[in-house]
Design an enzyme around this catalytic site. Structure first.
Site, PDB file in Angstrom:
ATOM      1  N   CYS A 197       0.829  -1.211   0.000  1.00  0.00           N
ATOM      2  CA  CYS A 197       0.000   0.000   0.000  1.00  0.00           C
ATOM      3  C   CYS A 197       0.858   1.254   0.000  1.00  0.00           C
ATOM      4  CB  CYS A 197      -0.991  -0.006   1.167  1.00  0.00           C
ATOM      5  SG  CYS A 197      -0.223   0.261   2.773  1.00  0.00           S
ATOM      6  N   ILE A 215      -1.533  -7.628   6.752  1.00  0.00           N
ATOM      7  CA  ILE A 215      -1.299  -8.240   8.069  1.00  0.00           C
ATOM      8  C   ILE A 215      -2.624  -8.560   8.774  1.00  0.00           C
ATOM      9  CG2 ILE A 215       1.052  -7.470   8.590  1.00  0.00           C
ATOM     10  CD1 ILE A 215      -0.232  -5.078  10.139  1.00  0.00           C
ATOM     11  N   GLY A 265       2.777  -0.738   8.604  1.00  0.00           N
ATOM     12  CA  GLY A 265       1.891   0.227   9.248  1.00  0.00           C
ATOM     13  C   GLY A 265       1.750   1.471   8.405  1.00  0.00           C
ATOM     14  N   SER A 278       8.018   4.330  17.830  1.00  0.00           N
ATOM     15  CA  SER A 278       8.446   5.671  17.402  1.00  0.00           C
ATOM     16  C   SER A 278       8.642   6.586  18.597  1.00  0.00           C
ATOM     17  CB  SER A 278       7.361   6.247  16.492  1.00  0.00           C
ATOM     18  OG  SER A 278       7.578   7.609  16.258  1.00  0.00           O
ATOM     19  N   TYR A 327      -1.675   8.552  15.283  1.00  0.00           N
ATOM     20  CA  TYR A 327      -0.556   7.685  14.905  1.00  0.00           C
ATOM     21  C   TYR A 327       0.285   7.320  16.132  1.00  0.00           C
ATOM     22  CZ  TYR A 327       4.100   6.445  13.223  1.00  0.00           C
ATOM     23  OH  TYR A 327       5.312   5.826  13.041  1.00  0.00           O
ATOM     24  N   LYS A 363       0.908   3.597  18.183  1.00  0.00           N
ATOM     25  CA  LYS A 363       2.198   2.987  18.560  1.00  0.00           C
ATOM     26  C   LYS A 363       2.202   2.640  20.046  1.00  0.00           C
ATOM     27  CE  LYS A 363       4.469   3.076  14.640  1.00  0.00           C
ATOM     28  NZ  LYS A 363       4.581   1.813  13.908  1.00  0.00           N
ATOM     29  N   LEU A 369      11.033  16.039   6.156  1.00  0.00           N
ATOM     30  CA  LEU A 369      12.018  16.998   5.666  1.00  0.00           C
ATOM     31  C   LEU A 369      12.933  16.439   4.567  1.00  0.00           C
ATOM     32  CD1 LEU A 369      13.346  19.770   5.882  1.00  0.00           C
ATOM     33  CD2 LEU A 369      14.713  18.901   7.775  1.00  0.00           C
ATOM     34  N   ASP A 428       4.308  20.743  15.741  1.00  0.00           N
ATOM     35  CA  ASP A 428       5.767  20.542  15.758  1.00  0.00           C
ATOM     36  C   ASP A 428       6.375  20.977  17.089  1.00  0.00           C
ATOM     37  OD1 ASP A 428       6.204  19.374  13.343  1.00  0.00           O
ATOM     38  OD2 ASP A 428       7.011  21.153  12.345  1.00  0.00           O
TER      39      ASP A 428
HETATM   40  P1  NAD Z   1       6.876   2.651   4.763  1.00  0.00           P
HETATM   41  O1  NAD Z   1       5.504   3.168   4.508  1.00  0.00           O
HETATM   42  O2  NAD Z   1       7.931   2.932   3.769  1.00  0.00           O
HETATM   43  O3  NAD Z   1       6.820   1.074   5.025  1.00  0.00           O
HETATM   44  C1  NAD Z   1       5.733   0.443   5.630  1.00  0.00           C
HETATM   45  C2  NAD Z   1       5.364  -0.760   4.782  1.00  0.00           C
HETATM   46  O4  NAD Z   1       4.248  -1.411   5.388  1.00  0.00           O
HETATM   47  C3  NAD Z   1       4.961  -0.396   3.362  1.00  0.00           C
HETATM   48  O5  NAD Z   1       5.712  -1.173   2.452  1.00  0.00           O
HETATM   49  C4  NAD Z   1       3.475  -0.736   3.301  1.00  0.00           C
HETATM   50  O6  NAD Z   1       3.087  -1.180   2.015  1.00  0.00           O
HETATM   51  C5  NAD Z   1       3.360  -1.807   4.372  1.00  0.00           C
HETATM   52  N1  NAD Z   1       2.028  -1.930   4.992  1.00  0.00           N
HETATM   53  C6  NAD Z   1       1.278  -0.950   5.567  1.00  0.00           C
HETATM   54  N2  NAD Z   1       0.133  -1.472   6.048  1.00  0.00           N
HETATM   55  C7  NAD Z   1       0.168  -2.811   5.799  1.00  0.00           C
HETATM   56  C8  NAD Z   1      -0.720  -3.877   6.041  1.00  0.00           C
HETATM   57  N3  NAD Z   1      -1.911  -3.683   6.637  1.00  0.00           N
HETATM   58  N4  NAD Z   1      -0.361  -5.123   5.673  1.00  0.00           N
HETATM   59  C9  NAD Z   1       0.843  -5.340   5.048  1.00  0.00           C
HETATM   60  N5  NAD Z   1       1.702  -4.365   4.773  1.00  0.00           N
HETATM   61  C10 NAD Z   1       1.377  -3.106   5.137  1.00  0.00           C
HETATM   62  O7  NAD Z   1       7.313   3.196   6.215  1.00  0.00           O
HETATM   63  P2  NAD Z   1       8.724   3.148   6.932  1.00  0.00           P
HETATM   64  O8  NAD Z   1       9.220   4.546   7.032  1.00  0.00           O
HETATM   65  O9  NAD Z   1       9.564   2.102   6.338  1.00  0.00           O
HETATM   66  O10 NAD Z   1       8.250   2.729   8.387  1.00  0.00           O
HETATM   67  C11 NAD Z   1       8.271   1.386   8.830  1.00  0.00           C
HETATM   68  C12 NAD Z   1       7.720   1.322  10.242  1.00  0.00           C
HETATM   69  O11 NAD Z   1       8.508   2.162  11.080  1.00  0.00           O
HETATM   70  C13 NAD Z   1       6.283   1.830  10.369  1.00  0.00           C
HETATM   71  O12 NAD Z   1       5.606   1.025  11.300  1.00  0.00           O
HETATM   72  C14 NAD Z   1       6.441   3.229  10.903  1.00  0.00           C
HETATM   73  O13 NAD Z   1       5.320   3.631  11.655  1.00  0.00           O
HETATM   74  C15 NAD Z   1       7.670   3.076  11.786  1.00  0.00           C
HETATM   75  N6  NAD Z   1       8.397   4.328  11.983  1.00  0.00           N
HETATM   76  C16 NAD Z   1       8.782   5.069  10.895  1.00  0.00           C
HETATM   77  C17 NAD Z   1       9.438   6.279  11.085  1.00  0.00           C
HETATM   78  C18 NAD Z   1       9.824   7.134   9.909  1.00  0.00           C
HETATM   79  O14 NAD Z   1      10.005   8.347  10.095  1.00  0.00           O
HETATM   80  N7  NAD Z   1       9.989   6.597   8.712  1.00  0.00           N
HETATM   81  C19 NAD Z   1       9.729   6.717  12.396  1.00  0.00           C
HETATM   82  C20 NAD Z   1       9.342   5.924  13.469  1.00  0.00           C
HETATM   83  C21 NAD Z   1       8.671   4.730  13.255  1.00  0.00           C
HETATM   84  C1  WQD Z   2      11.644  17.488  10.803  1.00  0.00           C
HETATM   85  C2  WQD Z   2      11.883  18.979  10.956  1.00  0.00           C
HETATM   86  C3  WQD Z   2       9.880  20.296  10.711  1.00  0.00           C
HETATM   87  C4  WQD Z   2       9.233  19.349   6.449  1.00  0.00           C
HETATM   88  C5  WQD Z   2       7.970  12.790  11.983  1.00  0.00           C
HETATM   89  C6  WQD Z   2       6.908  12.164  12.829  1.00  0.00           C
HETATM   90  C7  WQD Z   2       7.535  11.214  13.804  1.00  0.00           C
HETATM   91  C8  WQD Z   2       8.439  10.192  13.119  1.00  0.00           C
HETATM   92  C9  WQD Z   2       9.443  10.887  12.250  1.00  0.00           C
HETATM   93  C10 WQD Z   2       7.121   8.261  12.526  1.00  0.00           C
HETATM   94  C11 WQD Z   2      10.807  19.690  11.780  1.00  0.00           C
HETATM   95  C12 WQD Z   2      10.857  20.603   9.587  1.00  0.00           C
HETATM   96  C13 WQD Z   2       9.735  19.422   7.748  1.00  0.00           C
HETATM   97  C14 WQD Z   2       9.279  20.505   5.623  1.00  0.00           C
HETATM   98  C15 WQD Z   2      10.344  21.700   7.425  1.00  0.00           C
HETATM   99  N1  WQD Z   2       7.694   9.351  12.228  1.00  0.00           N
HETATM  100  N2  WQD Z   2      10.278  20.579   8.219  1.00  0.00           N
HETATM  101  N3  WQD Z   2       9.846  21.640   6.154  1.00  0.00           N
HETATM  102  O1  WQD Z   2       7.950  15.906  12.415  1.00  0.00           O
HETATM  103  O2  WQD Z   2      10.220  15.464  13.475  1.00  0.00           O
HETATM  104  O3  WQD Z   2       8.818  13.576  12.829  1.00  0.00           O
HETATM  105  O4  WQD Z   2       8.766  11.787  11.349  1.00  0.00           O
HETATM  106  O5  WQD Z   2       7.067   7.692  13.572  1.00  0.00           O
HETATM  107  O6  WQD Z   2       6.486  10.581  14.447  1.00  0.00           O
HETATM  108  O7  WQD Z   2       6.189  13.191  13.501  1.00  0.00           O
HETATM  109  O8  WQD Z   2       9.867  14.895  11.060  1.00  0.00           O
HETATM  110  O9  WQD Z   2      10.855  15.267   8.838  1.00  0.00           O
HETATM  111  O10 WQD Z   2       8.458  15.988   9.242  1.00  0.00           O
HETATM  112  O11 WQD Z   2      10.319  17.267  10.329  1.00  0.00           O
HETATM  113  O12 WQD Z   2      10.818  22.765   7.851  1.00  0.00           O
HETATM  114  O13 WQD Z   2       8.819  20.523   4.488  1.00  0.00           O
HETATM  115  O14 WQD Z   2      11.820  19.576   9.643  1.00  0.00           O
HETATM  116  O15 WQD Z   2       9.228  21.461  11.135  1.00  0.00           O
HETATM  117  O16 WQD Z   2      11.445  20.699  12.500  1.00  0.00           O
HETATM  118  P1  WQD Z   2       9.171  15.081  12.505  1.00  0.00           P
HETATM  119  P2  WQD Z   2       9.834  15.814   9.776  1.00  0.00           P
END
Ligand code: NAD
Ligand code: WQD
Length: 334
Positions: A34, A59, A82, A124, A148, A152, A199, A294
């Site tokens: 997705c 899942i 997710g 997260s 979100y 978690k 970002l 933020d």
């Molecule tokens: P992503 O969206 O690139 O990867 C998530 C994957 O899960 C995707 O390939 C999607 O197709 C799959 N997916 C979603 N729902 C599903 C379902 N119901 N069944 C099967 N597959 C499903 O995201 P990511 O950045 O790789 O993040 C991976 C995990 O880490 C997530 O759980 C996310 O919440 C967590 N996380 C991400 C960040 C971040 O900033 N990227 C930060 C903290 C935590």
């Molecule tokens: C980083 C900094 C923005 C975009 C998010 C989720 C967090 C985790 C990681 C999943 C901030 C600034 C951003 C832009 C900008 N994800 N910014 N211009 O908000 O710290 O965290 O991703 O678990 O839960 O909230 O990350 O990359 O969006 O922002 O100035 O176009 O960049 O204000 O200071 P964030 P981000």
């Protein structure tokens, strides 16, 4: 070990798959695509020169998942699947609870049916909410400010209850800070659909000409240059954290929480300037208003992961920006 990665075709999952396969593990991916592309599988296989198994599935389909776990003789699961867009989670909370929380319950049920009890979960730093002190350690109060983040935290609570009810479970909840960067091959990286929220992908879109300039969300925070500060962690360092957690869990039953961050924080302008240097170009930007929700700054205390897992972030902001730029340049050609 035979390891199943839910969400393994996504950004963090694909990098983790590469690292685990290169460390000699047999990796199997379960993903409904997705938010990812089937072509990522070939890229992972190209980097690792190993065969990676894949089933397209949700899942929440407990039966299908159980069948894969049994057929592939899976011994441990890394649960990355997710939905992850913070803003969208407020607009579609039920979709997020159904996919993320219900999906995780379905996975646990499938693992119980298949007799597997080792699980690493992608949590997260967003579970902490407004800092009462910094850096956040794992004992910092948790008060997420969006659906979100509450997803978690609820999943972590479910996992804690599960482990309390059955001491055989070995669970690691990894609280990621801000994952950025890409694999050094330039073959895999973060490729969000539509306009990115985060970002680094936003800087990437400006760097490759898809967007004219970057909006910086506020320069009036109480930080040295006024822009928001975050703990950016290279995705390959994060991948190493999963391997370290899996190894440690072998001899440590229970449900354990670990921060995975670098322990440093950098401003939006710091990241931008490092990216300009890595890509030898100017990134046009304008400062706009703060983005609602933020925080000025947050970063990890990652001592627990260091002490128990022997893990720490190795890569710096220059590594992060040069690997991202390589991926962004390459993905223009795809
Ligand atoms: P992503 O969206 O690139 O990867 C998530 C994957 O899960 C995707 O390939 C999607 O197709 C799959 N997916 C979603 N729902 C599903 C379902 N119901 N069944 C099967 N597959 C499903 O995201 P990511 O950045 O790789 O993040 C991976 C995990 O880490 C997530 O759980 C996310 O919440 C967590 N996380 C991400 C960040 C971040 O900033 N990227 C930060 C903290 C935590
Ligand atoms: C980083 C900094 C923005 C975009 C998010 C989720 C967090 C985790 C990681 C999943 C901030 C600034 C951003 C832009 C900008 N994800 N910014 N211009 O908000 O710290 O965290 O991703 O678990 O839960 O909230 O990350 O990359 O969006 O922002 O100035 O176009 O960049 O204000 O200071 P964030 P981000």
């Amino acid at each position: 070990m035979n390891i199943l990665l839910t969400g393994g075709m996504g950004y963090i999952g694909s990098h983790t798959a590469v690292l685990l396969a290169n460390a000699g593990h047999q990796v199997y991916i379960y993903d409904n695509l997705c938010n990812s592309h089937a072509s990522t599988l070939e890229r992972i296989q190209k980097i690792t020169t190993r065969t990676i198994g894949f089933t397209e599935g949700d899942i929440r389909n407990t039966e299908k998942l159980t069948q894969v776990l049994r057929e592939q003789k899976i011994e441990a699961v890394i649960h990355l699947a997710g939905l992850k867009a913070v803003g969208e989670s407020s607009q579609k909370p039920i979709e997020y609870y159904a996919n993320n929380v219900q999906g995780s319950i379905s996975l646990i049920q499938a693992m119980q049916l298949a007799g597997i009890n080792t699980l690493v979960f992608s949590s997260s730093a967003t579970v902490y909410g407004d800092p009462t002190y910094l850096p956040y350690d794992e004992d910092h109060p948790t008060k997420p400010t969006n659906p979100y983040g509450r997803n978690k935290l609820q999943i972590e609570d479910i996992l804690r209850d599960l482990s309390a009810s059955d001491q055989e479970w070995k669970i690691g909840c990894l609280r990621y800070f801000n994952p950025v960067g890409a694999h050094e091959s330039g073959l895999i990286g973060e490729d969000p659909n539509g306009i990115p929220n985060n970002l680094m992908p936003m800087i990437g879109r400006v760097a490759n000409g898809a967007l004219p300039s970057l909006n910086i969300f506020g320069d009036d925070y109480d930080t040295p240059d006024g822009t928001g500060k975050r703990d950016y962690i290279h995705v390959m360092d994060l991948a190493e954290g999963h391997l370290a957690a899996l190894n440690w869990l072998k001899t440590n039953p229970g449900c354990h929480i670990f921060n995975l961050g670098s322990g440093d924080s950098y401003s939006v302008l710091d990241l931008l300037h490092h990216f300009e240097e890595a890509s030898s170009q100017k990134i046009p930007y304008q400062v706009v208003g703060r983005r609602p929700g933020d925080l000025p700054e947050y970063y990890a205390k990652a001592d627990k992961a260091n002490r128990l897992l022997g893990w720490s972030a190795k890569k710096n902001l220059s590594d992060i920006c040069s690997s991202s730029w390589l991926w962004i340049k390459n993905s223009r050609k795809h």
